[in-house]
Motif scaffolding. Structure first.
Motif, mmCIF file in Angstrom:
data_model
loop_
_atom_site.group_PDB
_atom_site.id
_atom_site.type_symbol
_atom_site.label_atom_id
_atom_site.label_comp_id
_atom_site.label_asym_id
_atom_site.label_seq_id
_atom_site.Cartn_x
_atom_site.Cartn_y
_atom_site.Cartn_z
ATOM 1 N N TYR A 1 0.675 -1.095 -0.042
ATOM 2 C CA TYR A 1 -0.168 0.012 0.150
ATOM 3 C C TYR A 1 0.874 1.212 0.046
ATOM 4 C CZ TYR A 1 -3.190 3.608 1.749
ATOM 5 O OH TYR A 1 -3.669 4.914 1.719
ATOM 6 N N LEU A 2 1.933 1.046 0.765
ATOM 7 C CA LEU A 2 2.733 2.635 0.907
ATOM 8 C C LEU A 2 3.424 2.639 -0.461
ATOM 9 C CD1 LEU A 2 4.287 2.109 4.317
ATOM 10 C CD2 LEU A 2 2.627 3.827 3.691
ATOM 11 N N ALA A 3 3.907 1.508 -1.177
ATOM 12 C CA ALA A 3 4.548 1.696 -2.418
ATOM 13 C C ALA A 3 3.607 2.303 -3.429
ATOM 14 C CB ALA A 3 5.295 0.320 -2.803
ATOM 15 N N ILE A 4 2.431 1.649 -3.565
ATOM 16 C CA ILE A 4 1.452 2.109 -4.550
ATOM 17 C C ILE A 4 1.080 3.782 -4.236
ATOM 18 C CG2 ILE A 4 -0.810 1.946 -5.193
ATOM 19 C CD1 ILE A 4 -0.486 -1.324 -4.766
ATOM 20 N N GLY A 5 1.074 4.030 -3.045
ATOM 21 C CA GLY A 5 0.717 5.410 -2.752
ATOM 22 C C GLY A 5 1.743 6.270 -2.965
ATOM 23 N N ALA A 6 3.114 5.866 -2.844
ATOM 24 C CA ALA A 6 4.153 6.780 -3.103
ATOM 25 C C ALA A 6 4.214 6.803 -4.763
ATOM 26 C CB ALA A 6 5.403 6.225 -2.571
ATOM 27 N N VAL A 7 4.100 5.689 -5.460
ATOM 28 C CA VAL A 7 4.105 5.895 -7.019
ATOM 29 C C VAL A 7 2.833 6.804 -7.284
ATOM 30 C CG1 VAL A 7 3.689 4.454 -9.085
ATOM 31 C CG2 VAL A 7 5.381 3.854 -7.319
ATOM 32 N N ALA A 8 1.647 6.707 -6.961
ATOM 33 C CA ALA A 8 0.756 7.498 -7.119
ATOM 34 C C ALA A 8 1.077 9.027 -6.999
ATOM 35 C CB ALA A 8 -0.761 6.956 -6.562
ATOM 36 N N TRP A 9 1.407 9.250 -5.898
ATOM 37 C CA TRP A 9 1.819 10.596 -5.679
ATOM 38 C C TRP A 9 2.820 11.088 -6.584
ATOM 39 C CZ3 TRP A 9 -0.696 14.231 -3.461
ATOM 40 C CH2 TRP A 9 -1.799 13.903 -2.590
ATOM 41 N N ALA A 10 3.885 10.446 -7.116
ATOM 42 C CA ALA A 10 4.757 10.802 -7.966
ATOM 43 C C ALA A 10 4.182 10.969 -9.159
ATOM 44 C CB ALA A 10 5.858 9.654 -8.081
ATOM 45 N N GLY A 11 2.978 10.218 -9.797
ATOM 46 C CA GLY A 11 2.495 10.455 -10.850
ATOM 47 C C GLY A 11 2.019 11.780 -10.954
ATOM 48 N N VAL A 12 0.921 11.846 -9.875
ATOM 49 C CA VAL A 12 0.423 13.174 -9.839
ATOM 50 C C VAL A 12 1.245 14.498 -9.833
ATOM 51 C CG1 VAL A 12 -1.148 14.666 -8.110
ATOM 52 C CG2 VAL A 12 -1.697 12.322 -8.645
ATOM 53 N N GLY A 13 2.322 14.288 -9.010
ATOM 54 C CA GLY A 13 3.483 15.238 -9.124
ATOM 55 C C GLY A 13 4.083 15.656 -10.533
ATOM 56 N N ALA A 14 4.241 14.450 -11.304
ATOM 57 C CA ALA A 14 4.662 14.779 -12.873
ATOM 58 C C ALA A 14 3.670 15.057 -13.728
ATOM 59 C CB ALA A 14 5.150 13.270 -13.237
ATOM 60 N N GLY A 15 2.495 14.947 -13.350
ATOM 61 C CA GLY A 15 1.426 15.551 -14.273
ATOM 62 C C GLY A 15 1.377 16.955 -14.015
ATOM 63 N N VAL A 16 1.456 17.450 -12.656
ATOM 64 C CA VAL A 16 1.258 18.594 -12.292
ATOM 65 C C VAL A 16 2.496 19.557 -12.867
ATOM 66 C CG1 VAL A 16 1.519 20.527 -10.319
ATOM 67 C CG2 VAL A 16 -0.170 18.571 -10.155
ATOM 68 N N ILE A 17 3.728 18.954 -13.059
ATOM 69 C CA ILE A 17 4.706 19.668 -13.700
ATOM 70 C C ILE A 17 4.549 19.553 -15.107
ATOM 71 C CG2 ILE A 17 7.357 19.364 -14.092
ATOM 72 C CD1 ILE A 17 7.345 18.362 -11.142
ATOM 73 N N ALA A 18 4.208 18.477 -15.659
ATOM 74 C CA ALA A 18 4.272 18.369 -17.212
ATOM 75 C C ALA A 18 2.959 19.104 -17.799
ATOM 76 C CB ALA A 18 4.003 16.846 -17.423
ATOM 77 N N LEU A 19 1.840 19.423 -17.014
ATOM 78 C CA LEU A 19 0.802 19.959 -18.155
ATOM 79 C C LEU A 19 1.280 21.530 -18.367
ATOM 80 C CD1 LEU A 19 -2.200 18.285 -16.514
ATOM 81 C CD2 LEU A 19 -2.192 19.990 -18.314
ATOM 82 N N PRO A 20 1.776 22.296 -17.480
ATOM 83 C CA PRO A 20 2.017 23.653 -18.019
ATOM 84 C C PRO A 20 3.146 23.581 -19.047
ATOM 85 C CG PRO A 20 2.083 23.564 -15.475
ATOM 86 C CD PRO A 20 1.868 22.151 -15.926
#
Length: 190
Positions: A25-44
């Motif tokens: 659960y912790l590993a999946i949660g960390a990967v999900a948060w990293a994906g959201v962070g990458a999306g927030v950076i990539a969109l602009p």
């Protein structure tokens, strides 16, 4: 506590390993948060590559050609570049048709450069294909060169009435942009 090599004596309970579900659960949660962070950076970064509203507004140009008499041409602007629209006379059309295509550096007929049933209307970008200077010949009284079309004053490239290169260092004909007649007297470039 027994090691893997030792047998557990009867009656003793071996310690239970850590719960693997919590670790997953912790590993999946960390990967999900990293994906959201990458999306927030990539969109602009992706959005900034889209053309702005002023660029989109310049993507097409409509011109009324009804006032251009045979033998005359006008200068307009298309995507911040000069655009030449020329109403060819029957004599200019005959001269262009009489030129053997084999004599041309960039072989194109007048039919290749104009629209069907609108052979008298030549639309070209007013940018010399050598180094990007603006040729003369579209304005009243300007030097049209030895072939009666356009003449580039920068390095001496001469174009005929169909905008085809005839002499000088330019490698190709004047560019014909995408255009269409949206009525008998109006063209849309782009």
């Amino acid at each position: 506590m027994a090691t893997l090599d030792e047998a557990v004596p009867p009656g003793e309970v071996q310690d239970a390993p850590a719960d693997p579900r919590r670790r997953d659960y912790l590993a999946i949660g960390a990967v999900a948060w990293a994906g959201v962070g990458a999306g927030v950076i990539a969109l602009p970064l992706i959005n900034q590559m889209s053309p702005s509203a002023d660029v989109l507004a310049l993507s097409t140009t409509e011109l009324d050609v009804s006032a251009i008499q045979p033998g005359q041409s006008i200068k307009a602007t298309f995507r911040k570049q000069p655009l030449f629209v020329r109403n060819l006379t029957p004599k200019e059309i005959a001269e262009a048709d009489a030129t053997p295509v084999s004599d041309l550096r960039d072989p194109q007929t007048l039919e290749d450069r104009t629209k069907p049933d609108k052979k008298n209307w030549l639309v070209t970008l007013g940018v010399c294909t050598h180094l990007g200077c603006v040729p003369l010949g579209a304005g009243e009284g300007e030097n049209k060169g030895p072939f009666g079309g356009y003449f580039c004053p920068c390095h001496g490239s001469a174009y005929d009435t169909a905008g085809r290169i005839r002499s000088g260092p330019a490698p190709t004909n004047l560019t014909v942009p995408e255009y269409e007649f949206i009525s008998d007297t109006t063209i849309r470039v782009g």
